[in-house]
Scaffold this active site. Structure first.
Site, PDB file in Angstrom:
ATOM      1  N   TYR A  61       0.893  -1.228   0.028  1.00 12.37           N
ATOM      2  CA  TYR A  61      -0.153   0.007   0.012  1.00 12.37           C
ATOM      3  C   TYR A  61       0.701   1.127   0.025  1.00 12.37           C
ATOM      4  O   TYR A  61       0.253   2.447  -0.327  1.00 12.37           O
ATOM      5  CB  TYR A  61      -0.840   0.052   1.208  1.00 12.37           C
ATOM      6  CG  TYR A  61      -2.287  -1.120   1.208  1.00 12.37           C
ATOM      7  CD1 TYR A  61      -1.853  -2.098   0.247  1.00 12.37           C
ATOM      8  CD2 TYR A  61      -2.994  -1.149   2.072  1.00 12.37           C
ATOM      9  CE1 TYR A  61      -3.005  -3.107   0.095  1.00 12.37           C
ATOM     10  CE2 TYR A  61      -4.005  -2.188   2.224  1.00 12.37           C
ATOM     11  CZ  TYR A  61      -3.958  -3.103   0.997  1.00 12.37           C
ATOM     12  OH  TYR A  61      -4.972  -4.266   1.265  1.00 12.37           O
TER      13      TYR A  61
ATOM     14  N   LYS B 277       3.620 -15.363   3.228  1.00  9.20           N
ATOM     15  CA  LYS B 277       3.490 -16.103   1.929  1.00  9.20           C
ATOM     16  C   LYS B 277       5.159 -16.593   1.582  1.00  9.20           C
ATOM     17  O   LYS B 277       5.752 -16.204   0.492  1.00  9.20           O
ATOM     18  CB  LYS B 277       2.897 -15.402   0.641  1.00  9.20           C
ATOM     19  CG  LYS B 277       2.857 -16.094  -0.610  1.00  9.20           C
ATOM     20  CD  LYS B 277       1.536 -17.304  -0.505  1.00  9.20           C
ATOM     21  CE  LYS B 277       1.484 -18.146  -1.668  1.00  9.20           C
ATOM     22  NZ  LYS B 277       0.489 -19.281  -1.616  1.00  9.20           N
TER      23      LYS B 277
ATOM     24  N   ASP C 160      -2.866 -18.096   2.316  1.00 12.98           N
ATOM     25  CA  ASP C 160      -3.874 -18.879   1.839  1.00 12.98           C
ATOM     26  C   ASP C 160      -4.362 -19.891   2.933  1.00 12.98           C
ATOM     27  O   ASP C 160      -5.832 -19.876   3.054  1.00 12.98           O
ATOM     28  CB  ASP C 160      -3.526 -19.526   0.497  1.00 12.98           C
ATOM     29  CG  ASP C 160      -2.175 -19.906   0.381  1.00 12.98           C
ATOM     30  OD1 ASP C 160      -1.318 -20.140   1.241  1.00 12.98           O
ATOM     31  OD2 ASP C 160      -1.835 -20.733  -0.639  1.00 12.98           O
TER      32      ASP C 160
ATOM     33  N   ASP D 150      -5.191  -6.445   5.828  1.00 16.72           N
ATOM     34  CA  ASP D 150      -6.355  -6.057   5.422  1.00 16.72           C
ATOM     35  C   ASP D 150      -7.429  -7.154   4.980  1.00 16.72           C
ATOM     36  O   ASP D 150      -8.643  -6.986   5.477  1.00 16.72           O
ATOM     37  CB  ASP D 150      -6.109  -5.067   4.420  1.00 16.72           C
ATOM     38  CG  ASP D 150      -7.317  -4.232   3.820  1.00 16.72           C
ATOM     39  OD1 ASP D 150      -8.373  -3.884   4.579  1.00 16.72           O
ATOM     40  OD2 ASP D 150      -7.068  -3.941   2.665  1.00 16.72           O
TER      41      ASP D 150
ATOM     42  N   ASP E  26     -11.119  -8.453   7.230  1.00 21.63           N
ATOM     43  CA  ASP E  26     -12.483  -8.520   6.949  1.00 21.63           C
ATOM     44  C   ASP E  26     -12.941 -10.037   7.049  1.00 21.63           C
ATOM     45  O   ASP E  26     -14.301  -9.940   7.491  1.00 21.63           O
ATOM     46  CB  ASP E  26     -12.567  -8.091   5.519  1.00 21.63           C
ATOM     47  CG  ASP E  26     -12.599  -6.607   5.420  1.00 21.63           C
ATOM     48  OD1 ASP E  26     -12.223  -5.726   6.269  1.00 21.63           O
ATOM     49  OD2 ASP E  26     -13.295  -5.892   4.548  1.00 21.63           O
TER      50      ASP E  26
HETATM   51  C1  IPM Z   1      -9.137  -0.772   6.364  1.00 25.07           C
HETATM   52  C2  IPM Z   1      -9.567  -0.085   5.165  1.00 25.07           C
HETATM   53  C3  IPM Z   1      -8.486   0.675   4.466  1.00 25.07           C
HETATM   54  C4  IPM Z   1      -7.482  -0.200   4.297  1.00 25.07           C
HETATM   55  C5  IPM Z   1      -8.777   1.303   3.107  1.00 25.07           C
HETATM   56  C6  IPM Z   1     -10.132   2.161   3.190  1.00 25.07           C
HETATM   57  C7  IPM Z   1      -7.694   2.359   2.521  1.00 25.07           C
HETATM   58  O1  IPM Z   1      -9.859  -1.302   4.066  1.00 25.07           O
HETATM   59  O2  IPM Z   1      -8.644  -0.156   7.215  1.00 25.07           O
HETATM   60  O3  IPM Z   1      -8.968  -1.989   6.629  1.00 25.07           O
HETATM   61  O4  IPM Z   1      -7.192  -0.760   3.395  1.00 25.07           O
HETATM   62  O5  IPM Z   1      -6.488   0.090   4.949  1.00 25.07           O
HETATM   63 MG    MG Z   2      -9.988  -3.086   5.008  1.00 26.05          MG
END
Ligand code: IPM
Ligand code: MG
Length: 361
Positions: free
Chosen positions: A146, A195, A227, A251, A255
């Site tokens: 990133y 990885k 993975d 990230d 989620d």
């Molecule tokens: C998070 C979000 C952010 C990230 C985005 C909005 C840039 O997905 O905080 O996880 O990827 O860090």
């Molecule tokens: Mg995120």
């Protein structure tokens, strides 16, 4: 104690959920005799509208001058919002990445815990969810893909885009130390996700994590490929305590982990630098589809405020009081729409904030 808190309400549901977290903080201040001063700042889409950029030096300086930052969420609907017609470096997300970098917030703590009362909202089979889980994802937040060099150019007549994944051993060491330190306060297990069968950055990651592990003989360390980790998270999440990983893997996996808790509206997060300073925000996004309707779940933001009390202000009793109030309202059957089920009492965003504040005595 007196603490100065920078507040970034942000976009979408941000203003609603942060208002409820401030309500709860004010109740904590009243009960425990503290003073919390708030400075409201713009970041993300609202800053684009007001200043033409998602993050200003003024916001960065005001955050640096505070004891901690409380944030809601930023961004809008990527298909319809005019913010997404702007070049990438002027979009709301650039503000978030920019502030993380400017404040040196390299450690992102994302606790994921299945509340017994919400086990029904967990999408996993009951044979898996019955075991419960309580893990913390420690995501590296200011390095990797990133933040590496990126470009889009024409190479031999073909459009070609490049993102670079770079990690120095120092960047890996400091996040590994954070992970082991947190593990010492939890169940003393660290799963390092990489990885290493493909990536050089992962091989260095594994080497440095093993070096750091030598300083924490009480902590069990294991290495897991990313993975496989994605699979294990839905196969048996109870095996994890602290999971430490690089920016993009964290990230994605955070989620996934949030989904198995039943609702992303329940998940707080803390982003910290080497000191006690941190930025606290819910793991979920700005949910533009329900913004302004007083429907959002403020619990993730309230629990983020609790993490601020615990990690930045060393107020353990106060943080426990907030966490316990949340557990109790769930036990007593209060729910926002995202976690609603039959026979429970549906509350609006502001009613949920009132209720949690009321439970802090
Ligand atoms: C998070 C979000 C952010 C990230 C985005 C909005 C840039 O997905 O905080 O996880 O990827 O860090
Ligand atoms: Mg995120």
């Amino acid at each position: 104690m007196t603490k100065n808190i920078a507040v970034i309400k942000g976009d979408g549901i941000g203003p609603e959920i942060v208002t409820e977290a401030m309500k709860v903080l004010d109740k904590v201040a009243q009960v425990y005799g503290h003073t919390f001063n708030y400075t409201q700042l713009l970041m993300g889409g609202c800053s684009i509208d007001a200043n033409g950029v998602p993050l200003t030096d003024e916001t960065i300086e005001a955050c640096k001058a505070s004891d901690a930052v409380l944030m809601g969420s930023i961004g809008g609907d990527t298909n319809t919002s005019p913010w997404y017609k702007l070049p990438a470096n002027l979009r709301p997300e650039a503000g978030l990445l920019g502030i993380r970098k400017a404040l040196g917030l390299f450690a992102n703590l994302r606790p994921c815990l299945l509340y017994p009362e919400l086990a029904g909202a967990c999408p996993l089979k009951e044979s898996i969810s019955a075991k419960g889980f309580d893990m913390l994802i420690m995501r590296e937040l200011t390095g990797g893909l990133y933040f590496g060099e990126k470009k889009t150019e024409e190479v031999d007549g073909v459009m070609t885009a490049t993102d670079t994944l770079v990690y120095s051993e120092n960047e890996i060491r400091r996040i590994a130390i954070k992970a082991f330190e947190v593990a010492m306060k939890r169940n003393k297990k660290v799963t390092s996700v990489d990885k290493a069968n493909v990536l050089d950055s992962s091989r260095l990651w594994r080497k440095v994590v093993n070096e750091v592990a030598k300083d924490y003989p009480e902590v069990t360390v294991e290495h897991m490929l990313v993975d496989n980790s994605a699979m294990q998270l839905v196969k048996d999440p109870s095996q994890f305590d602290v999971m430490v990983t690089e920016n993009m893997f964290g990230d994605i996996l955070s989620d996934e982990a949030s989904m198995i808790t039943g609702s992303i509206g329940m998940l707080p997060s803390a982003s910290m630098n080497e000191t006690k300073f941190g930025l606290y925000e819910p793991s979920g996004g700005s949910a533009p589809d329900i913004a302004g309707q007083n429907k959002a779940n403020p619990i993730a933001t309230i629990l983020s405020a609790s993490m601020m009390l615990r990690y930045s202000f060393d107020m353990q009793a106060e943080a426990d009081a907030v966490d316990n109030a949340v557990k109790q309202i769930l036990k007593d059957g209060y729910r926002t729409g995202d976690i609603m089920s039959e026979g429970k009492t549906l509350l609006s965003c502001s009613e949920m904030g009132d209720k949690i504040a009321e439970y802090i005595k």
